[in-house]
Structure formats: structure tokens, C-alpha cells
Design an enzyme around this catalytic site. Sequence first.
Site, PDB file in Angstrom:
ATOM      1  N   ASP B 145       0.864  -1.183   0.000  1.00  0.00           N
ATOM      2  CA  ASP B 145       0.000   0.000   0.000  1.00  0.00           C
ATOM      3  C   ASP B 145       0.898   1.229   0.000  1.00  0.00           C
ATOM      4  OD1 ASP B 145      -1.792  -2.069   0.522  1.00  0.00           O
ATOM      5  OD2 ASP B 145      -3.056  -0.833   1.827  1.00  0.00           O
ATOM      6  N   LYS B 208      -6.867   3.167  -3.444  1.00  0.00           N
ATOM      7  CA  LYS B 208      -7.323   3.157  -2.056  1.00  0.00           C
ATOM      8  C   LYS B 208      -7.566   4.584  -1.601  1.00  0.00           C
ATOM      9  CE  LYS B 208      -5.289   1.903   2.466  1.00  0.00           C
ATOM     10  NZ  LYS B 208      -4.215   1.168   3.133  1.00  0.00           N
ATOM     11  N   LYS B 244     -10.264   0.156  -2.710  1.00  0.00           N
ATOM     12  CA  LYS B 244     -10.209  -0.101  -1.271  1.00  0.00           C
ATOM     13  C   LYS B 244     -10.494   1.165  -0.486  1.00  0.00           C
ATOM     14  CE  LYS B 244      -7.006  -1.413   2.444  1.00  0.00           C
ATOM     15  NZ  LYS B 244      -5.669  -1.898   2.806  1.00  0.00           N
TER      16      LYS B 244
END
Lengths: 264, 308
Positions: B145, B208, B244
Site C-alpha cells: 500500500d 485506495k 479499497k
Amino acid sequence: MRKTYKLFIGGAFPRSESGRTYLVDGDNVALASRKDARDAVTAARKAQPKWAAATAYNRGQVLYRVAEMLEARRAEFAAVGVPAAEVDAAVDRWVWYAGWSDKITQVHGSANPVAGPYFNISAPEPTGVVAVVAPASFLGLVSVVAPAIVTGNTVVVLAGAPQAAITLAEVLATSDVPGGVVNLLTGDPAETAPWLASHDDVNGLDLTGVSDTALATELERTAAGSLKRVRRPAGTEIDFFADPGVKAMTAFLEIKTVWHTKGF
Amino acid sequence: MTVTTPAGLDLRSLLHGLPGVDKVGLESRAAALGTRSVKTTAKAAAIDLAIRMVDLTTLEGADTPGKVQALAAKALRPDPADASCPPVAAVCVYPAMVPPAAEVLAGSGVHLASVATAFPSGQAPLDVKLADTRDAVAAGADEIDMVISRGEFLAGHYDKVFEEIVAVKEACGAAHLKVILETGELGTYDNVRRASWLAMLAGADFIKTSTGKVPLAATLPVTLVMLEAVRDFRAKTGRQVGVKPAGGIRTTKDAVKYLVMIHETAGDDWLDPDWFRFGASSLLNDLLMQRTKLTTGHYAGPDYFTLD
């Protein structure tokens, strides 16, 4: 103007999430559903740590304030059919329990003798969230709510007499009781009480207002599933004008015992 | 250097050529989708799907190997009392906590995600970010991430952000790359749409919303913009990118709203842990409590679930 009696959850007066109402003596009253009971438990749980952490002196002052507000609204209780003598007794009852806030630890705590260089001290602490099925009389309602909250519990109450109970909620909302400490639901206890008895996040259950013994037994059995403390006074006819004693308070207390070394 | 996109446009023209977002329309659409009632068997299915989509996250300075391993064990068996409860999608930790988590998760099918690239601010030189990424992958993370440089993005240096994502993607090797846009710091929905396209063009496997470290985290409207972006991106390029939302999703009710939104916006292809994740920590316990309510028939309480 005709009044609609709503629920009292988290310091607010919402209608039932189900949208249902029923008639009591010509008044429209909210009919609480299991989801209202669930929301009330959430509100009670949220309020509980702060209420329990308030000083006993502070809780006593708040309860005393409730008695003052109750006295000021005497006429409103008369209007919903509560006899004057019962309102007077209810005011006295609040004041009496308010006085217990900083005494219950002294009376029910102890310094225990031990054979070693330690202090051994026991002190009562609140059980947590208590679900209460309240009796139909107004004095009965006060006699189950006040003792539960004075020690630091928060309550979800299934009220017996809706108009008097919601008028009490208006008293509580205008005194200094933090939102969520007392939550009042009106409706059919036979519908909502089983959900509270089986709720894993409820720590105690007061069955004083359940007159149907089969239902009371069933609720007590259900409550055992999550090891709740259950208060179920013996007998069906309770005289709420009589000296209540301390049992209503001690029913929802946990005794914590700590060891502490003496000196260094 | 000018980055040329697949459409042959330069990046700035492409990003600024994206249609603007109708803020009022977007927010009311997101709110309307949030009112759907999902009950009984559909609710049970939604809860299980949501559990399978959780990236169980702990990103605290106070994380210890023991705490991370306990969390990883919970990821494998979220409800120890019920074997029918599925495992979560992944565990998400700081790079230093990857080795202890990998010990527990090895061979389990639960992915191990690590934040990297100077999380959460992203304010570090590129070589530091790349080293951070390589270390995490080498330690056993199979998902990375990364955070984009919001400073560069907001200054209009799109090429720089693009090249950074490309470089991190290369450093990831086989690991999946999730690109954190930090939508709370982007200011407008137009920027969210642009950042989404920028990240997807640069090779992101997932986009995300947030780090969870700024007050404004995942919201329904922001996620709706991103779902529209991945849908349009696939229609244009044929490549599917996951979404996400992370931060601020705490209740089953919220999670179900997101699932409804996926179904209505991107389509059922995204209703899968490979294409949609919830970055969350406290959400899992609420999902488990609701699941317990459905299986036992009575309301569950937090005392019966782990503190983490």
C-alpha cells in the site's frame, strides 16, 4: 394540544424506529420494537463508563437535582393520573437514594483481615448496563430506576405506565442526568424484554415489573445464557411505600477485592 | 519528461479532460444508495462477503510483534467459536511488522499487505520510498500500500507522481500495488477522479481512499467516484483495477452500503475480495457481532470478541 408520547433513548425523544404507536387512555404512545431496545442498549453502554467514573458526590448531586425537577413538575404527574401522595413519595425516594451515592461503598465495602503484610480491600462497583422491567406504578418505576443508576449503572427501562414514565423522562432530560444513563421504552414488555434478557451486552436484569410468573421464569432462564445478574423480588404485591432497604442497589453491584502491600 | 498515455494524449490534457464531478448529484446518489434495506439471507451473505473483503489493519507506533501475530491469528479464524466464519482477505501492517505476521500467515491464503513509501505522509525522497518497498516485499509482503505525494499532485506535477507510481510498481515485482490517494487531502471530487485515473494509468492494481491518519477518511461519495473511475477505466482499456476504501468504516451497516454501491456502480465483477477491500480494524468485530446475531438469534456484545 394532543401530545404524542415518544421513547427516551440517549437523551433524545425519538419515535419508535418501527413507526408503531398504540393508544393508552386516549393518548398516542410509541410502541417500542426490539430494535429500539437494541439502540437503547447501545446508548446505555456508551454512557456507562463516564457515569460510573463520575464521583459519588457528583452522582448524588445529579439525583438530587432530579428530585428538584420532579417536585417542580408535580402538576404534570397529576395530569397523567399519578396521585399526589405517590409523587411526594417519589421525590423522597430520589432524595433518599441520592444520599446513598457516597455511602454505599462505606457500608458495603470492607477492609479485610489477612495474615501478611498487605492491605486487603473490597469495594463495590457498578455491574454495567441493566435492563429493567418496571412496575406499573410511578413510585414503583422510581424505586427500580434510582437504585440502579445511583451506583453508576446505566439502565434500559421497559415502562409500565407510559405517560408517567415519559413525563419522568422529561424530568430527567431537564435535570443533569447525562444522555443514555436512563433510557425509557414504552410498549409491550412481553415483546421487548426477551431481547434484552438474551442481549450479550446487557449485564443485569431487573424483573420487578413482570407480573406473569411464567414470563419472569423464562426471562430469568434466558438471562443465564450471558450470566446476567437477575433481580426478581419475591411475591407479586410489592408495597413501594414501605422502606425499600438497600437490596435494590446491591443487586447490581460487583465486589472488587484488591491486595496492596503495606509500606515499601 | 512528458508522459504519454495510451490514448496518445499527454497526462495533463487527459486528466483535465475527464468530465467534472457533479458534487450535489454525487452526494445524493451515494446517500440514496445507502438507504437500501438488506435483510435475512441477503444480509448473511453480505456479512460473510464483507468479512472476506476486510484488510485487517494495525498501523500504530505501539505495534509489537506479539500484537501483530495475535491480529494475524484473528485474520485466519475471525470467530474462534464458529468454523463456518470465513477468513479475512489480508492483514495490513508496517514494513517492520511484516516478518512476524508472515510467520503466522505463511501458506494460509490470507494475504499480507504492508504500507510503504514513507507512509502516511509520503514526504520522502524517491530512493527512500523504493528501498522501503523492496524491503517490505523481501520480508514477505505480497501486497504493497503506497501513498502518492499529495504535495506534488496538488502542485500539478502529475508526471512526477506518475513516474513515482511506475517506479514503485517496478520495485514491487510480483506483489500487488495499492495506491493510496488520501482523498481527504485532495480537496475536490474532481481531484479524486483525476488521481484515480493517474494511479490506474501508472499501473496500480488497486486504488485506495485513505491512510486512515487524516480526519477525513473514506466516505461513500468519494468511493463512488473511484468506483466510477475503475468502471470507466476497464471500459476504455480492458484492465480491471480494484478499490479499497479505508478508515472510518466501523459498522456492518456502513459496509453493506458500500456493497450495494459496488453492485449498482462498478458491477458484480467487483463484488469479490480480489477487487474490493475494506481497510479497517474495528469493522471486523461489528461484522462478527452481526453474524453472531444472525446465527444465534440474540444480540451479541463486544465483551465476547477480542480487543485489538
